[in-house]
Scaffold this motif. Structure first.
Motif, PDB file in Angstrom:
ATOM      1  N   THR A 211       0.819  -1.207   0.000  1.00 45.65           N
ATOM      2  CA  THR A 211       0.000   0.000   0.000  1.00 45.65           C
ATOM      3  C   THR A 211       0.856   1.262   0.000  1.00 45.65           C
ATOM      4  O   THR A 211       0.548   2.238  -0.680  1.00 45.65           O
ATOM      5  CB  THR A 211      -0.937   0.007   1.225  1.00 45.65           C
TER       6      THR A 211
ATOM      7  N   GLY B 256      -5.998  -1.481   0.744  1.00 46.21           N
ATOM      8  CA  GLY B 256      -5.157  -0.309   0.564  1.00 46.21           C
ATOM      9  C   GLY B 256      -5.827   0.761  -0.270  1.00 46.21           C
ATOM     10  O   GLY B 256      -5.730   1.959   0.031  1.00 46.21           O
TER      11      GLY B 256
ATOM     12  N   TYR C 167      -7.004   4.690   0.779  1.00 50.90           N
ATOM     13  CA  TYR C 167      -6.590   5.877   0.032  1.00 50.90           C
ATOM     14  C   TYR C 167      -7.768   6.515  -0.713  1.00 50.90           C
ATOM     15  O   TYR C 167      -7.563   7.280  -1.655  1.00 50.90           O
ATOM     16  CB  TYR C 167      -5.506   5.513  -0.982  1.00 50.90           C
TER      17      TYR C 167
ATOM     18  N   ALA D  98      -2.144   2.263   4.530  1.00 50.33           N
ATOM     19  CA  ALA D  98      -2.833   3.492   4.141  1.00 50.33           C
ATOM     20  C   ALA D  98      -2.679   4.569   5.208  1.00 50.33           C
ATOM     21  O   ALA D  98      -2.435   5.740   4.901  1.00 50.33           O
ATOM     22  CB  ALA D  98      -4.312   3.202   3.882  1.00 50.33           C
TER      23      ALA D  98
ATOM     24  N   ARG E  74      -0.226   7.720   3.960  1.00 51.07           N
ATOM     25  CA  ARG E  74      -0.873   9.009   3.696  1.00 51.07           C
ATOM     26  C   ARG E  74      -0.266  10.132   4.517  1.00 51.07           C
ATOM     27  O   ARG E  74      -0.459  11.307   4.208  1.00 51.07           O
ATOM     28  CB  ARG E  74      -2.377   8.908   3.975  1.00 51.07           C
TER      29      ARG E  74
END
Length: 257
Positions: free
Chosen positions: A23, A61, A65, A228, A232
């Protein structure tokens, strides 16, 4: 195949690790594949079982996102078509070609992708200055060159999957004007498409181990959410650095296999 409790824990943990790293960057197969081989699975069976097991991780994943996927529907649909074609082609080649067929070219492709990832900010700035000078419009989908490149990368993804995410990110980073986090979100969707297409093909024509599939599926689904949340929050510079580190380790492992 019967697994010991320690092998079960090892495969599950490998699934979590693969889902997390896939991911964020890609190359999670380099975690799960050696573990599956260590349990005694033949290489092709391990590859097929791995592809099936990583589907929940790819989907997890991509869901993680989802914020970065907003506004990218047209781009995703177009590139997913190429990913599906490439994934099916790669899965077919896995069963038709010797297992060593891609081993020579893959480290070269990954090394080139890493160079592009490192140089991408500088090249993007140069392209932006040129565009401002000429008045050209920003690139939103990468055109035929990106579609072709991602389709070919997906052929490799359907064949083995290791480091395909790094190749995706390098191609999109060079040919699309967008942030690396939004491109990473697209990468997760494309990986999910390739894994799903290849896995559906394998279900009907190849041998796989259900125990390994279930363990990796459960682990990768958890790892996808972890990846994720972590990915991020990374800055573009840190994310590129992580890509380079993981990609370099991938090259070393591929060369030593």
């Amino acid at each position: 195949m019967a697994l010991s409790i320690w092998e079960i824990l090892a495969v599950f943990a490998a699934g979590v690790g693969a889902g997390t790293i896939n991911t964020i960057v890609g190359s999670g197969t380099l975690i799960t594949f050696p573990v599956l081989l260590a349990t005694g699975l033949p290489p092709v069976t391990a590859t097929v079982s791995n592809a099936l097991g990583l589907i929940p991780g790819s989907i997890s994943g991509a869901i993680g996102y989802r914020k970065e996927l907003a506004g990218q529907r047209r781009r995703i649909l177009k590139l997913s078509a190429g990913a599906a074609i490439g994934g099916l082609t790669g899965a077919t080649l896995l069963l038709a070609l010797p297992s060593t067929a891609f081993e020579t070219i893959v480290p070269v492709l990954v090394a080139l992708a890493l160079v592009l990832v490192v140089l991408q900010p500088r090249i993007s700035k140069a392209v932006q200055r040129r565009r401002e000078h000429t008045g050209a419009t920003p690139r939103t989908d990468g055109g035929p060159l990106l579609f072709t490149g991602l389709t070919l990368a997906s052929v490799y993804g359907g064949y083995f999957t290791a480091a395909q995410g790094i190749i995706y990110l390098s191609l999109m980073g060079m040919l699309v004007d967008d942030t690396i986090q939004r491109l990473n979100a697209v990468k997760n969707v494309l990986a999910a498409v390739v894994n799903t297409i290849a896995a559906l093909f394998f279900l009907f024509v190849a041998d796989f181990d259900w125990t390994a599939v279930v363990l990796i599926a459960a682990g990768s689904a958890i790892g996808g959410q972890i990846g994720a949340k972590v990915g991020r929050r990374l800055s573009p510079t840190v994310l590129r650095g992580l890509i380079v580190i993981v990609g370099t380790l991938a090259i070393v492992q591929l060369l030593l296999r």
